[in-house]
Scaffold this active site. Structure first.
Site, PDB file in Angstrom:
ATOM      1  N   LEU A  64      -5.135  71.628  42.320  1.00 27.35           N
ATOM      2  CA  LEU A  64      -4.863  71.208  43.433  1.00 27.35           C
ATOM      3  C   LEU A  64      -3.904  71.334  44.376  1.00 27.35           C
ATOM      4  O   LEU A  64      -3.003  71.599  43.950  1.00 27.35           O
ATOM      5  CB  LEU A  64      -5.429  69.381  43.697  1.00 27.35           C
ATOM      6  N   PRO A  65      -4.008  71.115  45.508  1.00 29.16           N
ATOM      7  CA  PRO A  65      -3.167  71.718  46.466  1.00 29.16           C
ATOM      8  C   PRO A  65      -1.905  71.156  46.446  1.00 29.16           C
ATOM      9  O   PRO A  65      -0.675  71.559  46.606  1.00 29.16           O
ATOM     10  CB  PRO A  65      -3.756  72.465  47.690  1.00 29.16           C
ATOM     11  N   LYS A 170       9.275  73.188  36.206  1.00 24.12           N
ATOM     12  CA  LYS A 170       7.992  74.279  37.439  1.00 24.12           C
ATOM     13  C   LYS A 170       9.529  74.826  38.514  1.00 24.12           C
ATOM     14  O   LYS A 170       9.363  75.389  38.679  1.00 24.12           O
ATOM     15  CB  LYS A 170       6.852  73.932  37.270  1.00 24.12           C
TER      16      LYS A 170
END
Lengths: 304, 304, 304, 304
Positions: A64-65, A170
């Site tokens: 999801l965004p 990340k």
């Protein structure tokens, strides 16, 4: 394996397709009917809600965004936790802040589920080719549990540590990336202005202490690396707005642990300027447009 | 070949020794009698001035701390141009600004000499081992002329273009280096504060888009790379004050061509702070001391 | 007038006391029993919840640490909207982001109430003396409605425009303030290092184009302004952590409208470093500790 | 008094005219014949060299673009020291680095002359009106000696301390100025983007802790201050390239004393970008063009 998959965007759709190819049964949900149809055409089953998508699933994946979507899809009345069976693992491959991961993991734990963060690198190309890198945060056993599923979508499945550390890895990697790309842009533009051949400069940096992915693979100066986005008008690649989002996550995370990030905060302003100038969809190496006196293009949206 | 060698510091002395080993005859000059004696003991001849050192030489090499020394050694009454024969090439391996190189080259040309800039990378270790990289600025014929001599001191002799481009290459590379090191320092410190194992984080970055020499070879976080200065108390390596000097050259050069260097100028302030804190002689990866909450050392001179 | 007052911290308590002095009847709520007792001793009535505090009130005032508290106090089951009568205005004097103000105003409007943002400047001194400045965002009629109440607590009641603009004014002012204070710190430290008498330098700046509140009223160099926090060990004044919070609001707001804020983002990192160094409770002019070579104090927590 | 005046540019010419008006006899030198003629028409005597201009003079004044000119005019074969009588004071009103001032003062002292740095603020308007501020560095007796002469050209003659401190005062003031102007530009642009009326925002800042000359006198947002350059297309005022020069002096001076100047170095890059964008001749408040989404002008050379 029966998998519930939620979020069929630019990344999620090809990832889901690879799961189908690997023989998994998919029940999918997305707000876009068109995105759902593509997966249905490939053999997936459409679900009317996240709850419906995960009912009966042996594994759940979300892509999801942003954090708000993950929270909502997880905890809403028709969300994942309303339909998931106890013991089923939820893999979130979205890129979000570590604090939200921990909150979601606690919420999931109260329902008897583990929540594993597994953000990716590799872009839409890697998603399509099934060569993504997954950075996995969770217990050793959870990692062993999710590894076979993720292997259908990526080739490097790295265990980063406890819950949230996948996102930390990340965010920290992309913090270095955002800074080094802008640094290479400054150096290549400076060299150009000082009169050195930019291909020569690129090759010197790439065999010296300045070498980095931003220089030897994605060099922002056109013509230095033939396969880089800079050599095709900054199309494709990793969008400036995505880098801007990730630097936002990095500076927010830094604030949460009272950590200064001088270069990160400044790099964020540089990409913000590029984005505000209208080049947010171009590859993030377009940050060099802020520096070059004349990049040979009309209407480039750059600072000059 | 008969070579005049001027400047026998930490870099110049081992370079000169390698020329002796290669069978060249050296006439040397340095303000330090001790430095001269070391070379004399190894077979060189002592000269009382730059002029004396270059009289009768077939090639001249200078290795000096800054632009002012190069100008002075070249043009003083007892300087190089007062003693050098016409046609003999002058190789300057100092790291100085490209504008001074051009001025020196013009001055030398008026005396019938070519002046080639050939700054090095590789540090004192590379100087001793004869494995330096030379970045050479000058005409193609001048490059061919100096290559054999430089090969006795280094293993990569790179032609960068016309006069001054050797310095441009070095300055631009070190601009990227100074920025990426500080960027890696931010990211590794942030990851540490967010709770990821720093070795794991290092290995993820080093196989991902954040990979760079500052991370995979000289990672500033102790313990990530066993052979890096950070794993031995930031001793050895490339000194913070040297990086500060090179970032000064980069920002000055940028100003001369009206080029903004946002990250370079900020990185310069970071290394300045490290230096003012008393850590100027430590390896430049000690910039991480500005970020880490506690680096486990007493009296570390860091920001915290 | 019968007023419900929620939030009795360092600012809220003296503000509420001034309302009592002006003859208003107060029903107060705070999580701290001690804070409530101080107000009760002065004539206020204690309430067990925000809902109870606002029941029967003709006006409601909130003074809370951050946006999350405002949202919660407004919308919780035992919150303001559960107890307030239709038509009663809610004045929020907290410093929060404009987007939360708008969300709260919409929520309040659905209950038939107007929500006015009225953040303050003037600090705890101004709160005690009743000399605060209120920056009011809301309709012209709402402004006229709240002005008499606010006048009991402050002397400047400024109408900034529509809902949210009170916060915008405060955030933008403090953005300038945070930058100019750090700028004055750089210049005063530079002057000191270059050997000028700092009192002389201060007086020149204060009568020239560099003059600003950060120099002529709160000069960060000890001894320049006798009444400034710097002349009493950086005690009192406006805490570094509060400035850090406000710069966080500014950079977040900038991100929301895609606006670069280069100096603001860098200043944020500087105050973050001061705070992480352990000086977050000192006046924000303590940012000068990052620059001065020796500020004459032991264990100052500075960068050097 | 018989005065030798060297340097008749935008500042020097009106200053010299004021000396003539005050009844002094001037012998003037400039490379521009036209500049000299203007002064001759007003009653000055033309000289063919600095040496000639100062021969027989009781006081010497220089007003030159940069340090290199001051050095040259002072020490050249046909320079000041070749013609000046012993004991005559040399007043340099150029803005240059403090180190050059000290070198010039030592050189002058060896010839039996005192060299006083007296840079100005007030711009061409102040030069014409005779209302400049002079920041004087030198001994108390030298200050008393030059004060009457400077009073014919300015209204504030400030003694800053020993030789060089006049430049230190100017550089430090302009460092604050350059930072605060860019800070106000960020805040005003942010406020505009967030929807507050910029005149209201300006008036709030100007009566609050953000108040500064850059906001209340030279506010960079058009329409806020009617008399500011921003309200007339950024014409007149203090040119961006001049601010860029002064920030260069500040960062250079900081480097010489090992002093970090984070905001100063970043502000320098911002003005550099404005200048490279082609707006170097506009008032330095044009830095706001880097921030505003749309400043309503065609071809404004801004970043967007």
């Amino acid at each position: 394996m029966k998998i519930g998959f939620i979020g069929l965007g630019n990344m999620g759709a090809p990832m889901a397709l690879n799961l189908l190819k690997a023989g998994h049964a998919l029940s999918v949900f997305d707000l876009s009917a068109q995105a759902v149809q593509t997966l249905v055409d490939a053999g997936a089953q459409a679900a009317g809600s996240p709850k419906a998508a995960v009912t009966g699933a042996e594994c759940v994946i979300t892509m999801l965004p942003a954090a708000a979507h993950v929270r909502s899809v997880l905890g809403a009345d028709d969300g994942i936790l309303a339909g998931i069976a106890k013991g089923v693992v939820i893999i979130d491959s979205s890129t979000i802040d570590p604090a939200t991961v921990k909150a979601c993991a606690e919420l999931a734990a109260r329902h008897g589920n583990s929540f594993v963060d597994a953000p990716v690198s590799g872009g839409t190309g890697g998603a399509a080719a099934g060569t993504l890198t997954f950075m996995v945060g969770g217990s050793a056993s959870a990692y062993e549990q999710v590894k076979p599923v993720l292997s259908a979508m990526g080739k490097n499945i790295v265990h980063c540590g406890d819950t949230g550390t996948g996102q930390v890895a990340k965010i920290c990697n992309n913090l270095v990336l955002g800074i080094s790309m802008a640094g290479v842009a400054e150096a290549m533009s400076l060299g150009e202005a000082l009169g050195i051949d930019t291909k020569v400069l690129g090759s010197i940096i790439n065999t010296s202490t300045g070498r980095c992915w931003s220089s030897d693979t994605y060099n922002p100066m056109p013509g230095v690396i033939a396969t880089a986005p800079s050599s095709r008008g900054y199309t494709g690649g990793f969008g400036t707005d995505l880098m801007l989002k990730d630097l936002g996550l990095a500076t927010d995370a830094a604030r949460s642990v009272r950590q200064p990030v001088y270069l990160g905060a400044l790099a964020q302003q540089l990409y913000q300027t590029v984005s505000t100038n209208g080049a947010g969809r171009l590859d993030f190496s377009a940050v060099i447009k802020l520096y070059r006196h004349d990049d040979g293009e009309e209407g480039n949206g750059g600072a000059r």
